[in-house]
Design a protein around this motif. Structure first.
Motif, mmCIF file in Angstrom:
data_model
loop_
_atom_site.group_PDB
_atom_site.id
_atom_site.type_symbol
_atom_site.label_atom_id
_atom_site.label_comp_id
_atom_site.label_asym_id
_atom_site.label_seq_id
_atom_site.Cartn_x
_atom_site.Cartn_y
_atom_site.Cartn_z
ATOM 1 N N THR A 120 12.838 -1.156 2.934
ATOM 2 C CA THR A 120 11.807 -1.698 3.835
ATOM 3 C C THR A 120 11.281 -0.604 4.759
ATOM 4 O O THR A 120 10.074 -0.505 5.005
ATOM 5 C CB THR A 120 12.378 -2.877 4.656
ATOM 6 N N HIS A 121 12.205 0.230 5.253
ATOM 7 C CA HIS A 121 11.810 1.329 6.149
ATOM 8 C C HIS A 121 10.724 2.189 5.489
ATOM 9 O O HIS A 121 9.671 2.456 6.077
ATOM 10 C CB HIS A 121 13.055 2.168 6.463
ATOM 11 N N LEU A 122 10.986 2.612 4.253
ATOM 12 C CA LEU A 122 10.040 3.510 3.575
ATOM 13 C C LEU A 122 8.746 2.783 3.194
ATOM 14 O O LEU A 122 7.663 3.370 3.252
ATOM 15 C CB LEU A 122 10.703 4.144 2.351
ATOM 16 N N ALA A 123 8.861 1.501 2.833
ATOM 17 C CA ALA A 123 7.648 0.730 2.505
ATOM 18 C C ALA A 123 6.758 0.622 3.743
ATOM 19 O O ALA A 123 5.533 0.808 3.683
ATOM 20 C CB ALA A 123 8.034 -0.657 1.982
ATOM 21 N N ILE A 124 7.393 0.354 4.893
ATOM 22 C CA ILE A 124 6.620 0.245 6.140
ATOM 23 C C ILE A 124 6.033 1.608 6.518
ATOM 24 O O ILE A 124 4.873 1.689 6.958
ATOM 25 C CB ILE A 124 7.502 -0.299 7.291
ATOM 26 N N SER A 125 6.800 2.658 6.337
ATOM 27 C CA SER A 125 6.263 3.965 6.762
ATOM 28 C C SER A 125 5.060 4.352 5.903
ATOM 29 O O SER A 125 4.123 4.985 6.395
ATOM 30 C CB SER A 125 7.342 5.035 6.820
ATOM 31 N N LEU A 126 5.059 3.948 4.638
ATOM 32 C CA LEU A 126 3.862 4.191 3.813
ATOM 33 C C LEU A 126 2.686 3.374 4.340
ATOM 34 O O LEU A 126 1.550 3.861 4.420
ATOM 35 C CB LEU A 126 4.130 3.807 2.352
ATOM 36 N N ALA A 127 2.966 2.117 4.695
ATOM 37 C CA ALA A 127 1.895 1.247 5.203
ATOM 38 C C ALA A 127 1.332 1.811 6.508
ATOM 39 O O ALA A 127 0.109 1.797 6.739
ATOM 40 C CB ALA A 127 2.422 -0.177 5.402
ATOM 41 N N ILE A 128 2.212 2.325 7.346
ATOM 42 C CA ILE A 128 1.763 2.888 8.629
ATOM 43 C C ILE A 128 0.925 4.147 8.398
ATOM 44 O O ILE A 128 -0.120 4.340 9.028
ATOM 45 C CB ILE A 128 2.970 3.139 9.557
ATOM 46 N N ALA A 129 1.376 4.976 7.482
ATOM 47 C CA ALA A 129 0.586 6.182 7.168
ATOM 48 C C ALA A 129 -0.804 5.772 6.688
ATOM 49 O O ALA A 129 -1.823 6.361 7.083
ATOM 50 C CB ALA A 129 1.300 7.013 6.107
ATOM 51 N N ALA A 130 -0.856 4.745 5.848
ATOM 52 C CA ALA A 130 -2.151 4.277 5.334
ATOM 53 C C ALA A 130 -3.013 3.725 6.471
ATOM 54 O O ALA A 130 -4.220 4.017 6.550
ATOM 55 C CB ALA A 130 -1.933 3.215 4.259
ATOM 56 N N ALA A 131 -2.389 2.948 7.360
ATOM 57 C CA ALA A 131 -3.138 2.364 8.489
ATOM 58 C C ALA A 131 -3.694 3.467 9.380
ATOM 59 O O ALA A 131 -4.835 3.391 9.852
ATOM 60 C CB ALA A 131 -2.233 1.426 9.285
ATOM 61 N N GLU A 132 -2.892 4.508 9.597
ATOM 62 C CA GLU A 132 -3.358 5.611 10.438
ATOM 63 C C GLU A 132 -4.547 6.327 9.801
ATOM 64 O O GLU A 132 -5.344 6.944 10.502
ATOM 65 C CB GLU A 132 -2.217 6.611 10.691
ATOM 66 N N HIS A 133 -4.635 6.240 8.491
ATOM 67 C CA HIS A 133 -5.780 6.834 7.809
ATOM 68 C C HIS A 133 -6.921 5.843 7.660
ATOM 69 O O HIS A 133 -7.833 6.054 6.854
ATOM 70 C CB HIS A 133 -5.367 7.397 6.450
ATOM 71 N N GLY A 134 -6.838 4.760 8.394
ATOM 72 C CA GLY A 134 -7.955 3.814 8.430
ATOM 73 C C GLY A 134 -7.981 2.847 7.251
ATOM 74 O O GLY A 134 -8.989 2.175 7.033
ATOM 75 N N ARG A 135 -6.887 2.775 6.483
ATOM 76 C CA ARG A 135 -6.868 1.856 5.354
ATOM 77 C C ARG A 135 -6.315 0.510 5.799
ATOM 78 O O ARG A 135 -5.453 0.431 6.661
ATOM 79 C CB ARG A 135 -6.002 2.408 4.207
ATOM 80 N N ARG A 136 -6.818 -0.541 5.189
ATOM 81 C CA ARG A 136 -6.349 -1.876 5.550
ATOM 82 C C ARG A 136 -5.020 -2.152 4.836
ATOM 83 O O ARG A 136 -4.904 -1.930 3.621
ATOM 84 C CB ARG A 136 -7.385 -2.920 5.130
ATOM 85 N N VAL A 137 -4.040 -2.589 5.608
ATOM 86 C CA VAL A 137 -2.730 -2.848 5.003
ATOM 87 C C VAL A 137 -2.249 -4.256 5.380
ATOM 88 O O VAL A 137 -2.704 -4.834 6.374
ATOM 89 C CB VAL A 137 -1.667 -1.800 5.439
ATOM 90 N N TYR A 138 -1.364 -4.791 4.565
ATOM 91 C CA TYR A 138 -0.806 -6.110 4.840
ATOM 92 C C TYR A 138 0.623 -6.134 4.347
ATOM 93 O O TYR A 138 0.942 -5.573 3.297
ATOM 94 C CB TYR A 138 -1.635 -7.195 4.145
ATOM 95 N N TYR A 139 1.492 -6.808 5.134
ATOM 96 C CA TYR A 139 2.906 -6.878 4.794
ATOM 97 C C TYR A 139 3.356 -8.322 4.654
ATOM 98 O O TYR A 139 2.948 -9.187 5.452
ATOM 99 C CB TYR A 139 3.735 -6.206 5.906
ATOM 100 N N GLY A 140 4.185 -8.586 3.670
ATOM 101 C CA GLY A 140 4.831 -9.903 3.593
ATOM 102 C C GLY A 140 6.068 -9.807 2.724
ATOM 103 O O GLY A 140 6.153 -8.963 1.837
ATOM 104 N N THR A 141 7.040 -10.660 3.011
ATOM 105 C CA THR A 141 8.128 -10.780 2.035
ATOM 106 C C THR A 141 7.576 -11.617 0.887
ATOM 107 O O THR A 141 6.576 -12.347 1.053
ATOM 108 C CB THR A 141 9.355 -11.494 2.628
ATOM 109 N N LEU A 142 8.214 -11.516 -0.278
ATOM 110 C CA LEU A 142 7.736 -12.291 -1.420
ATOM 111 C C LEU A 142 7.661 -13.775 -1.045
ATOM 112 O O LEU A 142 6.662 -14.453 -1.329
ATOM 113 C CB LEU A 142 8.688 -12.092 -2.620
ATOM 114 N N VAL A 143 8.712 -14.249 -0.386
ATOM 115 C CA VAL A 143 8.776 -15.671 -0.054
ATOM 116 C C VAL A 143 7.633 -16.068 0.901
ATOM 117 O O VAL A 143 6.980 -17.092 0.699
ATOM 118 C CB VAL A 143 10.166 -16.005 0.552
ATOM 119 N N ASP A 144 7.378 -15.230 1.905
ATOM 120 C CA ASP A 144 6.288 -15.540 2.851
ATOM 121 C C ASP A 144 4.926 -15.522 2.165
ATOM 122 O O ASP A 144 4.069 -16.382 2.436
ATOM 123 C CB ASP A 144 6.266 -14.530 4.008
ATOM 124 N N LEU A 145 4.734 -14.528 1.306
ATOM 125 C CA LEU A 145 3.431 -14.433 0.626
ATOM 126 C C LEU A 145 3.210 -15.652 -0.266
ATOM 127 O O LEU A 145 2.124 -16.258 -0.269
ATOM 128 C CB LEU A 145 3.346 -13.140 -0.198
#
Ligand SMILES: Nc1ncnc2c1ncn2[C@@H]1O[C@H](COP(=O)(O)OP(=O)(O)O)[C@@H](O)[C@H]1O
Ligand SMILES: [Mg+2]
Length: 267
Positions: A120-145
């Motif tokens: 999860t740590h690494l998945a989030i850090s990728l999402a954060i890097a993408a967000a910092e580059h202005g990309r739209r990101v979204y997070y969910g657990t499989l169950v929540d999605l």
């Protein structure tokens, strides 16, 4: 240049930064000019620092906006990841993923491994890097999605919800395998992944190997079709190692000194 002219040039510079709406640079300029006056940095470095100040303010704002809209559960970054603790991870692979070429190429990333190894740590850090580059990101657990897709379906808004979840350049689907999924739910998830296939990147994490995804999704054939799409353009990170969560317990069991007294603090 007379002192008066120099001052008016600097005033004009501040005016220009304000005009261009560059508050990060504006805030940093006096300090940077002070360093130039003191002979500590040259012109090119001064310009670089001025721009860096604005870029870091912009990235910070993007991150804050992303934290509000993306449902990321925490801020986890590459800097906060201790690679020495998890030797099965190839640092170059993770560093290279953080340059975000995979997003441009619409490739996926899958983190597999037991609990606590940093998926999860690494998945989030990728999402954060993408967000910092202005990309739209979204997070969910499989169950929540799946839950959100089922609610949308019940309300007759499935297509809209699928569109919303297809839109982000990066979708994190966390925790595939911890909780069982209904057959209907698995079908909805398959639809979502089918829509994102070759359109946008998905980062998936699972504590189960692919051979077990049939059980997780309650349907071997659908799981195989899903894995086929996910793996078609995919970076696989297989993490084998100990849980970071219970790292102190292990050392206590082995009657080693408590972590605070050991060299090389890990957090
Ligand atoms: N190598 C590591 N370096 C620093 N923190 C880590 C590392 N691995 C895991 N963590 C931290 O340990 C906790 C559990 O990690 P997490 O990514 O949630 O594990 P997983 O998703 O694999 O179960 C989190 O707080 C995470 O930030
Ligand atoms: Mg996790």
């Amino acid at each position: 240049m007379s002192a008066l002219t120099a001052r008016s040039v600097r005033d004009a510079l501040r005016q220009q930064l304000a005009n261009l709406k560059m508050p990060g640079s504006l805030e940093a300029i006096d300090c940077i000019l002070g360093e130039v006056d003191g002979g500590h940095i040259g012109t090119a470095e001064a310009i670089g620092r001025l721009l860096d100040a604005q870029i870091s303010l912009r990235n910070n704002r993007r991150l804050q906006a992303a934290m509000r809209s993306s449902r990321l559960p925490a801020v986890k970054t590459l800097r906060g990841f201790d690679f020495a603790f998890q030797p099965s991870i190839q640092r170059e692979q993770i560093d290279s993923l953080h340059t975000l070429g995979f997003l441009e190429r619409r490739e996926n990333v899958v983190f597999l491994g037991p609990p606590g190894v940093g998926k999860t740590h690494l998945a989030i850090s990728l999402a954060i890097a993408a967000a910092e580059h202005g990309r739209r990101v979204y997070y969910g657990t499989l169950v929540d999605l799946i839950d959100s897709l089922q609610q949308a379906k019940a309300a007759g808004r499935l297509n809209q919800r699928l569109a919303v979840l297809t839109h982000p350049s990066l979708l994190v689907v966390d925790e595939i395998g911890y909780l069982p999924v209904s057959h209907d739910g698995a079908v909805l998830f398959f639809q979502l992944m089918n829509r994102r296939y070759e359109r946008a990147s998905t980062v998936l994490t699972s504590n189960k190997g692919f051979e077990e995804w049939g059980n997780v999704l309650g349907d071997d054939v659908m799981a195989a079709a899903l894995i086929d799409r996910v793996l078609h353009h995919c970076h696989l990170v297989n993490i084998r190692g100990n849980s970071y969560r219970i790292r102190h317990h292990r050392t206590t069991d082995q009657a080693e000194p408590p972590p605070a007294r050991r060299s090389g603090k890990r957090n």
